[in-house]
Design an enzyme around this catalytic site. Structure first.
Site, PDB file in Angstrom:
ATOM      1  N   PHE A 225     -51.639  14.496 -20.062  1.00  0.00           N
ATOM      2  CA  PHE A 225     -51.513  15.277 -21.300  1.00  0.00           C
ATOM      3  C   PHE A 225     -51.974  16.691 -20.996  1.00  0.00           C
ATOM      4  CE2 PHE A 225     -52.824  17.084 -25.330  1.00  0.00           C
ATOM      5  CZ  PHE A 225     -51.699  16.814 -26.107  1.00  0.00           C
TER       6      PHE A 225
ATOM      7  N   ASP B 298     -56.499  20.546 -14.529  1.00  0.00           N
ATOM      8  CA  ASP B 298     -56.700  20.668 -15.972  1.00  0.00           C
ATOM      9  C   ASP B 298     -58.040  20.013 -16.307  1.00  0.00           C
ATOM     10  OD1 ASP B 298     -56.797  20.148 -18.709  1.00  0.00           O
ATOM     11  OD2 ASP B 298     -54.644  19.809 -18.889  1.00  0.00           O
TER      12      ASP B 298
ATOM     13  N   LYS C  29     -61.491  23.638 -25.000  1.00  0.00           N
ATOM     14  CA  LYS C  29     -62.323  22.661 -25.718  1.00  0.00           C
ATOM     15  C   LYS C  29     -63.754  23.158 -25.924  1.00  0.00           C
ATOM     16  CE  LYS C  29     -59.607  18.526 -25.386  1.00  0.00           C
ATOM     17  NZ  LYS C  29     -59.319  18.200 -26.758  1.00  0.00           N
TER      18      LYS C  29
HETATM   19  C1  PLP Z   1     -56.429  17.419 -20.575  1.00  0.00           C
HETATM   20  C2  PLP Z   1     -55.929  18.198 -21.757  1.00  0.00           C
HETATM   21  N1  PLP Z   1     -55.060  19.207 -21.567  1.00  0.00           N
HETATM   22  C3  PLP Z   1     -54.592  19.945 -22.598  1.00  0.00           C
HETATM   23  C4  PLP Z   1     -54.989  19.711 -23.890  1.00  0.00           C
HETATM   24  C5  PLP Z   1     -54.489  20.585 -25.016  1.00  0.00           C
HETATM   25  O1  PLP Z   1     -55.519  21.386 -25.489  1.00  0.00           O
HETATM   26  P1  PLP Z   1     -55.381  22.165 -26.890  1.00  0.00           P
HETATM   27  O2  PLP Z   1     -55.263  21.130 -27.954  1.00  0.00           O
HETATM   28  O3  PLP Z   1     -56.615  22.997 -26.991  1.00  0.00           O
HETATM   29  O4  PLP Z   1     -54.150  22.992 -26.798  1.00  0.00           O
HETATM   30  C6  PLP Z   1     -55.891  18.665 -24.132  1.00  0.00           C
HETATM   31  C7  PLP Z   1     -56.289  18.340 -25.510  1.00  0.00           C
HETATM   32  O5  PLP Z   1     -56.633  17.231 -25.836  1.00  0.00           O
HETATM   33  C8  PLP Z   1     -56.362  17.896 -23.044  1.00  0.00           C
HETATM   34  O6  PLP Z   1     -57.228  16.888 -23.225  1.00  0.00           O
END
Ligand code: PLP
Length: 402
Positions: free
Chosen positions: A141, A226, A255
């Protein structure tokens, strides 16, 4: 708004906001440390932390103070000028993570978007025509904007939004041979979460990340990590990459970076960061001074001697407690995770279990039909962890006890 009861707020949300979230029928009005309070005065233990955001807990006094002081001085001036707190926050983030340089934005998906652009731009600058592919993993994700979404290896998030961006190749989770095959002369970068958060705190097989790093080095592919969910102390190290012994070329953060204010960051090795020359990329609000003031407190707190050791210690209490609960039940398949990022895979409806937890005063979420996830603020104390475990134990289906 004074005088609005729980149902009034829910009605108002439903009338004026789009229906893209599945919200619980609870209205939160206040937070303190690892605790939340709803509009009816009920207290909850927050083991979701705004989805890994409230790492220093709610209304952390130092964050509140820093944000207030900055808000009194300057809210926004744009990135056409220099701002002291922004330059300081960038230094702290760089020093605390992989060194190199920082690009600021406002969210996780935007950080991944920028990382994708940076990796492609750097590769193009090397004169490598046609080397633009990103290899990503099934179950990953990476966000909801088109870059992040195209990198997300879960078709359920793509449905109805096609066509996605070209140039993303998805390989099976945990299969190093498949990764090796997918990293070709067209590959620009391998984008990976050290632990897959949204698909249920899925851990790579032991040695996978290290071997993936070796393949990237061998083939001249950038390693983009990420760390939106795993980063900033969550696993007991500043970056989970450290815990798995890998050295990313580019890292994305968001986050908890500003403990609840919107701030994202891309950190890249100096040589790669140079690809973002003047005018190449930007964000009006990126690196907002108030958010940077909060980020400064966050990074300084995480770097305080002993803080991360405590995260490891408390993560062990949480893990042990989850395993004890699992041992007394027939409906827990597995407990997994690292540090303060843990999950329980059930043979039961996790969404229903999360709703029961909430009714009993424990905030957690289900990442899928059968996985409960725990992401408490890193400042949670041992007594609160034990209390949360009791609430969890009392909330799981009675029929699942041995
Ligand atoms: C690993 C990871 N990447 C990207 C995102 C997306 O982040 P945002 O909701 O701040 O755009 C999340 C959100 O849960 C995530 O856990």
């Amino acid at each position: 708004m004074r005088g609005m009861g729980t149902q009034d707020v829910i009605d108002l949300t439903e009338k004026y906001q789009m229906g893209n979230y599945t919200r619980n029928p609870v209205v939160f009005v206040r937070g303190e440390g690892a605790r939340l309070f709803d509009a009816e005065g009920r207290e909850y233990l927050d083991f979701l932390g705004g989805i890994a955001v409230a790492i220093l807990g709610h209304t952390h006094p130092e964050v509140t103070r820093a944000v207030t002081v900055q808000a009194r001085n300057l809210l926004h001036v744009s990135n056409l000028f220099h701002v002291p707190i922004q330059s300081e926050a960038a230094r702290l983030i760089s020093e605390a993570t992989i060194g190199g340089k920082v690009f600021f934005c406002n969210s996780g998906t935007e950080a991944n978007e920028a990382a994708i652009k940076l990796a492609r731009k750097w590769t193009a600058d090397q004169g490598k025509a046609g080397v633009h592919e990103f290899v990503v993993l099934e179950g990953s994700f990476h966000g909801r904007t088109y870059g992040g979404l195209s990198a997300t290896g879960q078709p359920k998030f793509h449905k109805g939004f096609e066509p996605l961006l070209p140039g993303f190749v998805t390989v099976p989770f945990g299969d190093i041979a498949a990764l090796d095959d997918a990293l070709t002369e067209k590959t620009c970068a391998f984008l990976v979460e050290p632990i897959q958060g949204e698909s249920g705190v899925r851990m790579h097989p032991p040695g996978y990340l290290k071997e993936a790093e070796r393949l990237c080095r061998q083939k001249g592919v950038l390693l983009v990590v990420d760390e939106l969910q795993t980063g900033l102390g969550r696993t007991g190290a500043m970056l989970a990459s450290e815990r798995f012994g890998i050295a990313p070329d580019i890292v994305t953060l968001a986050k908890g970076l500003a403990n609840g204010l919107p701030l994202g960051a891309v950190v890249a090795r100096e040589e790669i960061a140079a690809a973002f020359g003047p005018g190449s990329h930007g964000s009006t609000f990126g690196g907002n001074p108030v958010c940077c003031a909060a980020a400064k407190v966050v990074i300084e707190t995480l770097r305080f001697p002993g803080f991360l050791d405590e995260v490891i210690r408390k993560g062990e209490i949480l893990r042990k407690g989850l395993e004890e609960i699992a041992a007394g039940r027939t409906d827990v398949r597995k407990v997994r995770g690292l540090g303060m990022m843990q999950a329980m895979e059930l043979d039961a409806d996790a969404k229903e279990a999360a709703r029961t937890c909430l009714r009993n005063g424990l905030v957690v979420n289900a990442t899928s039909e059968n996985v409960l996830r725990f992401l408490p603020p890193l400042i949670v104390n041992a007594a609160e962890i034990r209390h949360a475990l009791e609430l969890l134990d009392a909330s799981l289906p009675p029929g699942g006890r041995k």
